[in-house]
Design a protein around this motif. Structure first.
Motif, PDB file in Angstrom:
ATOM      1  N   LEU A  25      -5.694   3.380   0.570  1.00 30.49           N
ATOM      2  CA  LEU A  25      -4.650   4.254   0.050  1.00 30.49           C
ATOM      3  C   LEU A  25      -4.478   4.099  -1.464  1.00 30.49           C
ATOM      4  O   LEU A  25      -4.123   3.030  -1.964  1.00 30.49           O
ATOM      5  CB  LEU A  25      -3.340   3.945   0.771  1.00 30.49           C
ATOM      6  CG  LEU A  25      -2.200   4.950   0.663  1.00 30.49           C
ATOM      7  CD1 LEU A  25      -2.623   6.313   1.201  1.00 30.49           C
ATOM      8  CD2 LEU A  25      -0.977   4.445   1.422  1.00 30.49           C
ATOM      9  N   GLU A  26      -4.778   5.165  -2.198  1.00 27.31           N
ATOM     10  CA  GLU A  26      -4.524   5.258  -3.641  1.00 27.31           C
ATOM     11  C   GLU A  26      -4.999   4.026  -4.411  1.00 27.31           C
ATOM     12  O   GLU A  26      -4.310   3.527  -5.295  1.00 27.31           O
ATOM     13  CB  GLU A  26      -3.024   5.480  -3.884  1.00 27.31           C
ATOM     14  CG  GLU A  26      -2.481   6.744  -3.236  1.00 27.31           C
ATOM     15  CD  GLU A  26      -0.969   6.806  -3.265  1.00 27.31           C
ATOM     16  OE1 GLU A  26      -0.353   6.269  -4.216  1.00 27.31           O
ATOM     17  OE2 GLU A  26      -0.384   7.380  -2.334  1.00 27.31           O
ATOM     18  N   CYS A  43       0.807  -1.217   0.000  1.00 20.40           N
ATOM     19  CA  CYS A  43       0.000   0.000   0.000  1.00 20.40           C
ATOM     20  C   CYS A  43       0.845   1.274   0.000  1.00 20.40           C
ATOM     21  O   CYS A  43       0.421   2.301  -0.541  1.00 20.40           O
ATOM     22  CB  CYS A  43      -0.945   0.006   1.199  1.00 20.40           C
ATOM     23  SG  CYS A  43      -2.264  -1.229   1.097  1.00 20.40           S
ATOM     24  N   GLY A  45       0.001   2.674  -3.820  1.00 18.39           N
ATOM     25  CA  GLY A  45      -1.286   2.351  -3.230  1.00 18.39           C
ATOM     26  C   GLY A  45      -1.531   0.861  -3.146  1.00 18.39           C
ATOM     27  O   GLY A  45      -0.690   0.044  -3.523  1.00 18.39           O
ATOM     28  N   LYS A  58       1.587  10.199   2.964  1.00 18.83           N
ATOM     29  CA  LYS A  58       0.532   9.243   2.629  1.00 18.83           C
ATOM     30  C   LYS A  58      -0.784   9.573   3.342  1.00 18.83           C
ATOM     31  O   LYS A  58      -1.730   8.791   3.300  1.00 18.83           O
ATOM     32  CB  LYS A  58       0.976   7.822   3.000  1.00 18.83           C
ATOM     33  CG  LYS A  58       2.195   7.332   2.215  1.00 18.83           C
ATOM     34  CD  LYS A  58       1.910   7.256   0.721  1.00 18.83           C
ATOM     35  CE  LYS A  58       3.127   6.776  -0.052  1.00 18.83           C
ATOM     36  NZ  LYS A  58       2.848   6.703  -1.514  1.00 18.83           N
TER      37      LYS A  58
END
Length: 322
Positions: free
Chosen positions: A304-305, A69, A73, A176
């Motif tokens: 995340l992303e 991650c 991501g 992040k």
């Protein structure tokens, strides 16, 4: 679900110390309900079969999820292999990552039941959660619908270093979207981690180049480590949370507060007011909020992303693009 029912659910899980994700617009707790209803149960069963008899796999799988991650991501790019050894998994911080066979086994089981439906990114997110639960850690809901990335580059694997100071760590996590408090929370994953003497010896034998040890470490702990790690030993393993490595709990914070953090990055958490306050609170009170805090942070990490919709793909095999 009516708003009052949602609020009641949030209150309930807060009491139980688990986390329920509020799905992002692109992820859904019921994403596979129609196409692969048993997806979570299949992953849970495979994870249990592997982690049950080999508890140290839980830390490995949690670390794998984190490493994936934090680069591009949560897109399972860490799982990709390259014939030129230039993928993420070939970067130095990832050479010690293990547990790929668990993700592969879960993915294989899913392909038998629901071919071409469940992404490797979702499998990895579920495996990490189920591995933690298997060793007594908190449960958290995992909203699903991630798609797999097609790009994996060794030179992009800029992960937080075990030798990092607090300023660097805070920037790594801030970049992040994580707070200093969440940095301390996620560092609690080291309650089930292990390392090798190769990463520890510089701290205990030659910290400044003058044959000394790191003054940030408890002298008695340094002596304990020297009993296990000889100067030229780079392979013997060392528990990151002495006495509690196979159980997910808040004991890590006790160790850090006593200056028994194994890595520089663990000890560095005492050098910031916010992270220090969190550590001392958990250590003094027996980790009253750690399970809930960790679950919440993992839900955030898992978003995340992410790739969703028409981005990425659903890999048939996690190690290669379609």
């Amino acid at each position: 679900m009516a708003m009052k029912n949602i609020l009641a659910l949030v209150v309930l899980v807060s009491i139980l110390g688990v986390s329920v994700a509020i799905p992002s617009p692109n992820l859904d707790l019921s994403y596979y309900k129609s196409e692969c209803r048993d997806a979570e149960e299949i992953v849970r069963k495979v994870t249990k079969e592997h982690v049950g008899p080999q508890k140290t796999l839980a830390a490995a799988l949690l670390r794998m999820h984190f490493h994936d991650c934090f680069v591009r991501g949560c897109d399972a790019s860490l799982l990709l292999k390259s014939p030129n050894n230039d993928a993420e998994r070939d970067a130095i911080p990832n050479l010690s990552v293990r547990g790929y066979e668990v993700v592969d086994a879960a993915k294989s089981a899913l392909e038998e039941k629901c071919p071409g439906v469940v992404s490797c990114a979702d499998v990895l997110s579920l495996v990490a959660r189920d591995a933690v639960v298997e060793i007594g850690g908190p449960w958290w809901s995992v909203p699903l619908g991630r798609r797999d990335g097609r790009i994996s580059r060794k030179d992009e694997a800029n992960l937080p270093s075990p030798f990092a100071d607090i300023a660097t760590l805070k920037k790594n996590f801030s970049d992040k979207g994580f707070t200093a408090n969440e940095l301390a929370v996620l560092s609690g994953a080291h309650t089930i981690g292990i390392s090798t003497c190769g990463l520890v010896n510089p701290r205990i034998y030659n910290f400044t180049g003058n044959g000394d040890s790191d003054p940030a470490m408890n002298p008695s702990y340094v002596q304990e480590l020297k009993q296990r790690c000889k100067p030229t030993d780079s392979t013997t393993t060392v528990d990151m949370d002495p006495g509690s490595v196979e159980k997910f709990d808040s004991h890590y914070f006790n160790a850090v507060s006593e200056k028994k953090g194994l890595f520089v990055s663990d000890s560095a958490l005492l050098n910031d007011p916010e992270t220090k306050l969190y550590i001392e609170k958990q250590a003094k009170l027996g980790g009253p909020t750690f399970n809930k805090d960790f679950a919440d942070a993992m839900v955030k990490l898992g978003k995340l992303e992410v790739l969703t919709g028409n981005n990425g793909e659903i890999r048939a095999k996690c190690s290669v693009v379609n």
